[in-house]
Design an enzyme around this catalytic site. Structure first.
Site, PDB file in Angstrom:
ATOM      1  N   ASP A  14       0.806  -1.233   0.000  1.00  0.00           N
ATOM      2  CA  ASP A  14       0.000   0.000   0.000  1.00  0.00           C
ATOM      3  C   ASP A  14       0.834   1.276   0.000  1.00  0.00           C
ATOM      4  OD1 ASP A  14      -2.170  -1.730   0.158  1.00  0.00           O
ATOM      5  OD2 ASP A  14      -2.136  -1.718   2.349  1.00  0.00           O
ATOM      6  N   GLU A  15       1.975   1.238  -0.655  1.00  0.00           N
ATOM      7  CA  GLU A  15       2.868   2.401  -0.677  1.00  0.00           C
ATOM      8  C   GLU A  15       2.385   3.471  -1.647  1.00  0.00           C
ATOM      9  OE1 GLU A  15       3.782  -0.728  -1.218  1.00  0.00           O
ATOM     10  OE2 GLU A  15       5.236  -1.322   0.314  1.00  0.00           O
ATOM     11  N   LYS A  17       1.581   2.340  -5.048  1.00  0.00           N
ATOM     12  CA  LYS A  17       2.104   1.828  -6.329  1.00  0.00           C
ATOM     13  C   LYS A  17       1.169   2.152  -7.490  1.00  0.00           C
ATOM     14  CE  LYS A  17       2.236  -2.300  -4.417  1.00  0.00           C
ATOM     15  NZ  LYS A  17       2.005  -2.007  -2.994  1.00  0.00           N
ATOM     16  N   GLY A  41      -4.475  -4.412  -3.817  1.00  0.00           N
ATOM     17  CA  GLY A  41      -5.483  -3.365  -4.032  1.00  0.00           C
ATOM     18  C   GLY A  41      -4.755  -2.091  -4.401  1.00  0.00           C
ATOM     19  N   HIS A  42      -4.781  -1.727  -5.670  1.00  0.00           N
ATOM     20  CA  HIS A  42      -4.010  -0.586  -6.167  1.00  0.00           C
ATOM     21  C   HIS A  42      -4.966   0.518  -6.609  1.00  0.00           C
ATOM     22  CE1 HIS A  42      -0.827  -3.851  -7.194  1.00  0.00           C
ATOM     23  NE2 HIS A  42      -0.834  -3.550  -5.920  1.00  0.00           N
ATOM     24  N   GLN A 225       1.950  -6.046  -3.421  1.00  0.00           N
ATOM     25  CA  GLN A 225       2.420  -6.145  -2.032  1.00  0.00           C
ATOM     26  C   GLN A 225       3.692  -5.285  -1.833  1.00  0.00           C
ATOM     27  OE1 GLN A 225       1.490  -9.569  -3.539  1.00  0.00           O
ATOM     28  NE2 GLN A 225      -0.452  -8.686  -2.975  1.00  0.00           N
ATOM     29  N   ARG A 305      -5.601   0.257   8.496  1.00  0.00           N
ATOM     30  CA  ARG A 305      -4.168  -0.025   8.442  1.00  0.00           C
ATOM     31  C   ARG A 305      -3.502   0.508   9.698  1.00  0.00           C
ATOM     32  NH1 ARG A 305      -3.795   2.398   2.377  1.00  0.00           N
ATOM     33  NH2 ARG A 305      -4.601   0.595   1.247  1.00  0.00           N
TER      34      ARG A 305
HETATM   35  P1  GDP Z   1      -0.867   0.389  -3.496  1.00  0.00           P
HETATM   36  O1  GDP Z   1      -1.406  -0.913  -3.031  1.00  0.00           O
HETATM   37  O2  GDP Z   1       0.608   0.516  -3.256  1.00  0.00           O
HETATM   38  O3  GDP Z   1      -1.235   0.714  -4.911  1.00  0.00           O
HETATM   39  O4  GDP Z   1      -1.540   1.522  -2.572  1.00  0.00           O
HETATM   40  P2  GDP Z   1      -3.097   1.617  -2.161  1.00  0.00           P
HETATM   41  O5  GDP Z   1      -3.868   2.059  -3.340  1.00  0.00           O
HETATM   42  O6  GDP Z   1      -3.517   0.369  -1.468  1.00  0.00           O
HETATM   43  O7  GDP Z   1      -3.020   2.734  -1.035  1.00  0.00           O
HETATM   44  C1  GDP Z   1      -2.484   3.989  -1.282  1.00  0.00           C
HETATM   45  C2  GDP Z   1      -3.547   5.051  -0.946  1.00  0.00           C
HETATM   46  O8  GDP Z   1      -2.952   6.326  -0.860  1.00  0.00           O
HETATM   47  C3  GDP Z   1      -4.610   5.184  -2.022  1.00  0.00           C
HETATM   48  O9  GDP Z   1      -5.811   5.552  -1.408  1.00  0.00           O
HETATM   49  C4  GDP Z   1      -4.091   6.315  -2.908  1.00  0.00           C
HETATM   50  O10 GDP Z   1      -5.125   7.014  -3.575  1.00  0.00           O
HETATM   51  C5  GDP Z   1      -3.443   7.194  -1.884  1.00  0.00           C
HETATM   52  N1  GDP Z   1      -2.245   7.935  -2.349  1.00  0.00           N
HETATM   53  C6  GDP Z   1      -1.265   7.534  -3.204  1.00  0.00           C
HETATM   54  N2  GDP Z   1      -0.288   8.461  -3.253  1.00  0.00           N
HETATM   55  C7  GDP Z   1      -0.652   9.452  -2.407  1.00  0.00           C
HETATM   56  C8  GDP Z   1      -0.043  10.671  -1.993  1.00  0.00           C
HETATM   57  O11 GDP Z   1       1.058  11.033  -2.395  1.00  0.00           O
HETATM   58  N3  GDP Z   1      -0.722  11.425  -1.081  1.00  0.00           N
HETATM   59  C9  GDP Z   1      -1.934  11.064  -0.582  1.00  0.00           C
HETATM   60  N4  GDP Z   1      -2.513  11.853   0.303  1.00  0.00           N
HETATM   61  N5  GDP Z   1      -2.540   9.919  -0.945  1.00  0.00           N
HETATM   62  C10 GDP Z   1      -1.895   9.121  -1.830  1.00  0.00           C
HETATM   63  P1  IMO Z   2      -0.921  -4.203  -2.248  1.00  0.00           P
HETATM   64  O1  IMO Z   2      -0.461  -4.735  -3.585  1.00  0.00           O
HETATM   65  C1  IMO Z   2      -1.012  -4.686   2.084  1.00  0.00           C
HETATM   66  C2  IMO Z   2      -0.849  -8.777   3.612  1.00  0.00           C
HETATM   67  C3  IMO Z   2      -2.097  -9.239   4.344  1.00  0.00           C
HETATM   68  C4  IMO Z   2      -1.454 -10.185   5.355  1.00  0.00           C
HETATM   69  C5  IMO Z   2      -0.333 -10.833   4.549  1.00  0.00           C
HETATM   70  C6  IMO Z   2      -0.695 -12.194   3.968  1.00  0.00           C
HETATM   71  O2  IMO Z   2      -2.194  -3.486  -2.280  1.00  0.00           O
HETATM   72  O3  IMO Z   2       0.189  -3.443  -1.593  1.00  0.00           O
HETATM   73  P2  IMO Z   2      -2.238 -12.912   1.914  1.00  0.00           P
HETATM   74  O4  IMO Z   2      -3.694 -12.717   1.669  1.00  0.00           O
HETATM   75  O5  IMO Z   2      -1.367 -12.328   0.859  1.00  0.00           O
HETATM   76  O6  IMO Z   2      -1.884 -14.338   2.206  1.00  0.00           O
HETATM   77  O7  IMO Z   2      -1.956 -12.114   3.288  1.00  0.00           O
HETATM   78  O8  IMO Z   2      -0.040  -9.931   3.497  1.00  0.00           O
HETATM   79  N1  IMO Z   2      -1.097  -8.263   2.246  1.00  0.00           N
HETATM   80  C7  IMO Z   2      -1.100  -6.958   1.933  1.00  0.00           C
HETATM   81  N2  IMO Z   2      -0.971  -5.868   2.708  1.00  0.00           N
HETATM   82  N3  IMO Z   2      -1.132  -4.552   0.743  1.00  0.00           N
HETATM   83  C8  IMO Z   2      -1.222  -5.630  -0.045  1.00  0.00           C
HETATM   84  O9  IMO Z   2      -1.218  -5.549  -1.391  1.00  0.00           O
HETATM   85  C9  IMO Z   2      -1.251  -6.905   0.530  1.00  0.00           C
HETATM   86  N4  IMO Z   2      -1.370  -8.169   0.046  1.00  0.00           N
HETATM   87  C10 IMO Z   2      -1.255  -8.980   1.105  1.00  0.00           C
HETATM   88  O10 IMO Z   2      -2.750  -8.168   4.956  1.00  0.00           O
HETATM   89  O11 IMO Z   2      -0.866  -9.447   6.392  1.00  0.00           O
HETATM   90 MG    MG Z   3      -2.879  -1.633  -1.762  1.00  0.00          MG
END
Ligand code: GDP
Ligand code: IMO
Ligand code: MG
Length: 425
Positions: A14-15, A17, A41-42, A225, A305
């Site tokens: 969830d960085e 990406k 979840g991106h 991830q 989170r």
């Molecule tokens: P991913 O799994 O690495 O693609 O990240 P997620 O989508 O799960 O979570 C990132 C969250 O932060 C999402 O809700 C994005 O819309 C949001 N986001 C991404 N970059 C930024 C940023 O620079 N600032 C803020 N405030 N939100 C961001």
């Molecule tokens: P994105 O791509 C955050 C975590 C789960 C759990 C561990 C193992 O959005 O960054 P799993 O279902 O893969 O066997 O669960 O990994 N996990 C994530 N945490 N972002 C994800 O994906 C994740 N995919 C798996 O929460 O701790």
């Molecule tokens: Mg994510």
């Protein structure tokens, strides 16, 4: 020229990406998912609308980009079709832009059921999985008994494999969990229907990628991830079941030496979903502030989170093991307005640092913090580095110093355009 670019998270996922892929996509020709499944979840914000991708590469949002799902991905066909349906509503037909390897292992309903039953059981280590059958499907893969996409097109083989699998899984469901069994004929019929629907998407992924490579096209390998969730390099056993950087050759078929550039993504702080150690976790109002301002709710499961300061020790380790060339720092805007910001530089611990992550002694450590002055002038929405407050720049400098690689991009908000590019890849 950087032609094969790898993009991966360096924390526990969830960085940001999805947003970064969306920003880079204008310069790309193709994108590949190579590990994980619909546990990802991106999130992308496109024309003010939120789109979340789980199994499809995030770059599918751009209609000139060809997308691939490589052999290292575990595929739930139910999840795939539901995502394709949603994507079609926004993007139109994607059939000629998406190719899936026939060597992908499938996630069957019994994988999902066992994953969820195990998580609910009090007798086993709770990982806090996404309950999507990821680990259980990979167990079958390394156990050499997966049903792969290719098996869907051989009815006799498919039936045999389903019977064998269900004999094993149904016995666990009934004897270990007192849970009803899954009927083989019903599942066989579902698999056959899915096979038909899948046909237009199945193709020779590695051959197409090699052709793109030979014609000088730019390809992005989209990690799901994060490196700390890597089954081999992360905080085992609280990890997912795939490999990140090392998963690229295995999950696509390209050569390990093909990757020209690796961009690593880190938030300006840290989050984690699920169980497991988190040395810089905050349980106070600053943690709550980060969670609320950062909107830190899981994009796949909706779970809150856990939040904490940036962990420089883990970051520099993950930079090294992943061979990161440049960093993208995301969500710096979430720190706007804090009086002080902290980065953990190392740990107070008796163990040698290099063994900490490998052996999970990380559970026992206490972080050593570097405290920096915060900034009141917002970084939010900024697109030019020179416009950042001096204290925000010092924060970026510190991250570069700790990580040992340059910060080439800074994300200042969730939208595609909220981005500072310091160095083009
Ligand atoms: P991913 O799994 O690495 O693609 O990240 P997620 O989508 O799960 O979570 C990132 C969250 O932060 C999402 O809700 C994005 O819309 C949001 N986001 C991404 N970059 C930024 C940023 O620079 N600032 C803020 N405030 N939100 C961001
Ligand atoms: P994105 O791509 C955050 C975590 C789960 C759990 C561990 C193992 O959005 O960054 P799993 O279902 O893969 O066997 O669960 O990994 N996990 C994530 N945490 N972002 C994800 O994906 C994740 N995919 C798996 O929460 O701790
Ligand atoms: Mg994510």
């Amino acid at each position: 020229m950087n032609q094969n670019i790898s993009l991966l998270g360096l924390q526990w996922g969830d960085e940001g990406k999805g947003k970064v892929v969306d920003n880079l996509a204008n310069d790309l020709d193709a994108a590949v998912r190579y590990q994980g499944g619909h546990n990802a979840g991106h999130t992308l914000i496109v024309d003010g609308k939120k789109i979340v991708f789980h199994l499809l590469p995030s770059a599918i949002c751009h209609e000139n980009i060809k997308c691939y799902i490589g052999r290292g991905v575990v595929v739930s066909l139910e999840a795939l079709f539901s995502e394709i349906k949603e994507a079609k509503e926004v993007l139109g037909n994607i059939e000629d832009r998406l190719t899936i390897s026939p060597a992908c292992s499938l996630i069957q309903p019994y994988h999902i059921k066992l994953d969820q039953l195990r998580e609910l059981s009090n007798n086993l280590t709770k990982i806090g999985t996404t309950g999507r059958g990821i680990g259980t499907s990979y167990e079958d893969k390394v156990g050499r008994r997966s049903i792969r996409i290719t098996d869907l097109y051989n009815e006799t083989k498919l039936k045999d494999k389903l019977e064998q699998s269900l004999e094993f899984y149904n016995s666990i469901f009934q004897h270990s969990f007192a849970s009803p069994k899954i009927e083989v004929n019903e599942l066989f019929d579902i698999n056959l229907q899915q096979a038909e629907e899948l046909k237009p998407y199945v193709g020779n992924v590695i051959e197409e990628i090699r052709n793109l490579q030979q014609t000088g096209k730019k390809i992005l390998y989209e990690g799901a991830q994060g490196a700390l969730l890597d089954v081999s390099l992360g905080t085992y056993p609280f990890v997912t079941s795939s490999n990140l950087i090392g998963g690229i050759p295995a999950g696509t078929g390209i050569s390990p030496s093909d990757i020209d550039y690796t961009i690593g993504i880190t938030k300006a702080y840290t989050t984690r979903v699920g169980e497991g150690p988190f040395p810089t976790e905050l349980f106070d109002e600053t943690g709550q502030y980060l969670a609320e301002k950062g909107g830190e709710v899981g994009a796949t499961t909706g779970r809150p989170r856990r939040c904490g300061w940036l962990d420089g020790f883990l970051l520099s380790n993950m930079v090294k093991v992943s061979g990161v060339d440049g960093l993208c720092l995301t969500k710096i805007d979430v720190l706007d307005g804090l009086e002080k910001v902290k980065i953990s530089t190392d740990y107070i611990s008796h163990a040698t640092p290099s063994t900490l992550i490998e052996t999970m002694d990380i559970e026992e450590v206490k972080p050593n913090y570097l405290e920096l002055d915060g900034w009141s002038e917002p970084t939010s929405g900024k697109t030019n580095y020179e416009d950042l407050n001096e204290n925000a720049k010092l924060f970026v400098d510190k991250i570069e110093e700790i990580a040992g690689v340059p910060v080439i991009m800074i994300s200042t908000g969730p939208k595609r355009e909220d981005t500072i590019i310091r160095e083009k890849i």
